[in-house]
Design an enzyme around this catalytic site. Structure first.
Site, mmCIF file in Angstrom:
data_model
loop_
_atom_site.group_PDB
_atom_site.id
_atom_site.type_symbol
_atom_site.label_atom_id
_atom_site.label_comp_id
_atom_site.label_asym_id
_atom_site.label_seq_id
_atom_site.Cartn_x
_atom_site.Cartn_y
_atom_site.Cartn_z
ATOM 1 N N PRO A 180 0.830 -1.208 0.000
ATOM 2 C CA PRO A 180 0.000 0.000 0.000
ATOM 3 C C PRO A 180 0.868 1.263 0.000
ATOM 4 O O PRO A 180 1.921 1.302 0.636
ATOM 5 C CB PRO A 180 -0.770 -0.114 1.317
ATOM 6 C CG PRO A 180 0.170 -0.850 2.226
ATOM 7 C CD PRO A 180 0.896 -1.839 1.338
ATOM 8 N N ARG B 144 -0.165 16.565 -9.269
ATOM 9 C CA ARG B 144 -1.286 15.680 -9.610
ATOM 10 C C ARG B 144 -2.397 16.367 -10.416
ATOM 11 O O ARG B 144 -2.879 15.779 -11.388
ATOM 12 C CB ARG B 144 -1.862 15.014 -8.353
ATOM 13 C CG ARG B 144 -0.844 14.121 -7.613
ATOM 14 C CD ARG B 144 -1.464 13.346 -6.467
ATOM 15 N NE ARG B 144 -2.437 12.385 -6.942
ATOM 16 C CZ ARG B 144 -3.742 12.557 -6.921
ATOM 17 N NH1 ARG B 144 -4.277 13.644 -6.403
ATOM 18 N NH2 ARG B 144 -4.543 11.635 -7.401
ATOM 19 N N CYS C 91 4.093 29.781 -15.360
ATOM 20 C CA CYS C 91 3.665 30.237 -16.684
ATOM 21 C C CYS C 91 3.209 29.081 -17.554
ATOM 22 O O CYS C 91 3.850 28.753 -18.548
ATOM 23 C CB CYS C 91 4.797 31.017 -17.335
ATOM 24 S SG CYS C 91 5.173 32.464 -16.351
HETATM 25 C C1 LIG Z 1 2.896 2.456 -7.032
HETATM 26 C C2 LIG Z 1 2.952 1.032 -6.627
HETATM 27 C C3 LIG Z 1 2.329 0.622 -5.456
HETATM 28 C C4 LIG Z 1 1.518 1.539 -4.569
HETATM 29 O O1 LIG Z 1 0.348 1.968 -5.165
HETATM 30 P P1 LIG Z 1 -0.735 2.785 -4.304
HETATM 31 O O2 LIG Z 1 -1.815 3.041 -5.250
HETATM 32 O O3 LIG Z 1 -0.063 4.026 -3.832
HETATM 33 O O4 LIG Z 1 -1.138 1.907 -3.176
HETATM 34 C C5 LIG Z 1 2.457 -0.706 -5.093
HETATM 35 N N1 LIG Z 1 3.160 -1.583 -5.853
HETATM 36 C C6 LIG Z 1 3.779 -1.214 -6.989
HETATM 37 C C7 LIG Z 1 4.527 -2.210 -7.771
HETATM 38 C C8 LIG Z 1 3.695 0.112 -7.421
HETATM 39 O O5 LIG Z 1 4.293 0.474 -8.556
#
Ligand SMILES: *Cc1c(COP(=O)(O)O)cnc(C)c1O
Length: 420
Positions: free
Chosen positions: A276, A315, A344
């Site tokens: 996570p 984002r 800009c």
């Molecule tokens: C980015 C990523 C995550 C985490 O994703 P979240 O959406 O932030 O939980 C987990 N595993 C891998 C391989 C990723 O590239």
């Protein structure tokens, strides 16, 4: 739930008024709440409590700040890393090398070597050639690398295209219908212990169904591999759980996710691994900003020009993402406005025609849910510095990343002699 609340009319991080942080550290600045991080870590672990054997690795790319990693290490989290730099950060934060999972779609030989020398616990292999290189590097060192094969389950995660990773046309993993052959060939190589399979289908998932579908396919693959006499002791289920960016939005809870995982993985008899990122860090941080001025015209919504920009929080410009925007001292009055940064580019826009707290020049506000994929995506575009980061703990706070000034960045540049 997070610890950014109004107290006596002033937005606080835990017990610290954000006005104090703005005065002492300046703006823009990311502010993280230790209590919120710890709470999210606990809720996630509790959601998995019914599963027999689990390993949780925080996806460092969501927030690589060393203080953040230290908090999560103390909660028993390992790290999911995607570069040599992230390995170094996980180790610097005190995470055990064996708790580090090395993901990443294009690991270089140097990074693989560094990871082997550091004792990284698991390599998630993205294609057969990478596995062969890893085996060769490990064997040359007299080591055996533990590895999982990342498969692309061809599942539509239903999220933004730029953060979807599990469709056949995405660059990640090996096609699931070719996985068994690749796994068998890699398992035969000296230097490599193939111990499992991995999936990660995307980020900011609003629905558990695509995850359930991907895990179901992974279960089928595990049965096929075992049927072919291969060992599978680990299954890495990735990350991806979404978080609410708008007040009132409802997302699947970690508990619902945990219950789904328990149902789908029943009988797998593997260690279940989790990665996570956003769900741990997202709502544990805000980006604190000051209004530079308000630009009004007779027939359009005013522009609230803030001192944070797309280089600090990418984002919205990258994905059209929404961040709730709230005054630090809301007066109760509202306005409809466009919230923009000073860069800009028209893409330097955080919100269009949004109903917000009324703001005047000099007043403070926050972009909420900025603890994941925030500071880490910052750049110095427009010769702006790198934004500072602060962590709050109860009634105290500390700067956990210095603001990097434009002159410190240009100090790394050189004018060659032949231009002098
Ligand atoms: C980015 C990523 C995550 C985490 O994703 P979240 O959406 O932030 O939980 C987990 N595993 C891998 C391989 C990723 O590239």
């Amino acid at each position: 739930m997070d610890h950014f609340q109004l107290v006596d009319g002033v937005l606080h991080a835990e017990q610290v008024p954000l006005t104090r942080i703005a005065e002492e550290v300046g703006t823009p600045v990311y502010v993280y709440s230790r209590a919120t991080l710890e709470r999210h870590a606990r809720v996630f672990k509790d959601a998995l409590a019914a599963l027999p054997r689990t390993h949780v690795a925080f996806a460092i790319k969501a927030n690589p700040n060393l203080a953040v990693l230290k908090v999560l290490a103390s909660q028993g989290f390992g790290a999911d890393v995607v570069s040599g730099g992230e390995i170094a950060r996980a180790l610097a934060a005190g995470m055990a090398p064996g708790d580090i999972v090395f993901s990443g779609v294009g690991k270089t030989r140097d990074e693989l070597g560094y990871a082997l020398d550091s004792g990284v616990g698991q390599f998630n292999i993205e294609l057969e050639e990478e596995g062969a290189v890893l085996a060769e590097l490990a064997a040359a060192r007299g080591l055996t690398a533990s590895a999982a094969l990342r498969v692309n389950p061809d599942v539509d995660a239903g999220t933004h295209d730029k953060i979807s990773t599990g469709k056949a046309e995405n660059k990640f993993g090996v096609p699931i219908d070719r996985a068994a052959g690749i796994y068998a060939r890699l398992a035969a190589l000296p230097g490599l212990e193939m111990r499992g399979v991995a999936v990660h289908i995307g980020s900011q998932l609003a629905d558990l169904a695509p995850l359930e579908s991907a895990f179901g396919k992974l279960g089928g693959l595990i049965a096929d591999l075992r049927g072919a006499g291969l060992t599978v002791s680990h299954a890495d289920l990735g990350g991806g759980l979404g978080v609410p960016y708008k007040a009132g939005e409802v997302f699947p809870s970690p508990a619902e996710y945990g219950a789904m995982v328990a149902r789908v993985t029943r009988g797998w008899d593997t260690v279940l691994m989790f990665e996570p990122g956003r769900v741990i860090a997202g709502n544990a941080g805000v980006l604190l900003t000051r209004t530079i001025r308000v630009k009004r015209s007779s027939n359009r919504d005013p522009f609230v020009i803030v001192d944070a920009a797309m280089n600090d929080l990418a984002r919205p410009a990258l994905y059209g993402a929404w961040h709730d925007f709230d005054a630090v001292r809301p007066s109760g009055r509202r306005m409809t406005a466009n919230v923009v940064g000073p860069i800009c580019e028209t893409g330097d826009t955080f919100a269009m025609g949004r109903d917000i707290d009324a703001l005047e020049a000099g007043e403070l506000a926050v972009f909420r849910t900025a603890g994941a994929y925030g500071a880490t995506m910052a750049s110095s575009y427009n010769s702006r510095g790198f934004v500072a980061e602060v962590m709050v703990d109860g009634d105290k706070f500390a700067v956990v990343a210095d603001r990097i000034l434009p002159e410190e960045i240009s100090a790394a540049e050189r004018v060659p002699e032949w231009l002098a």
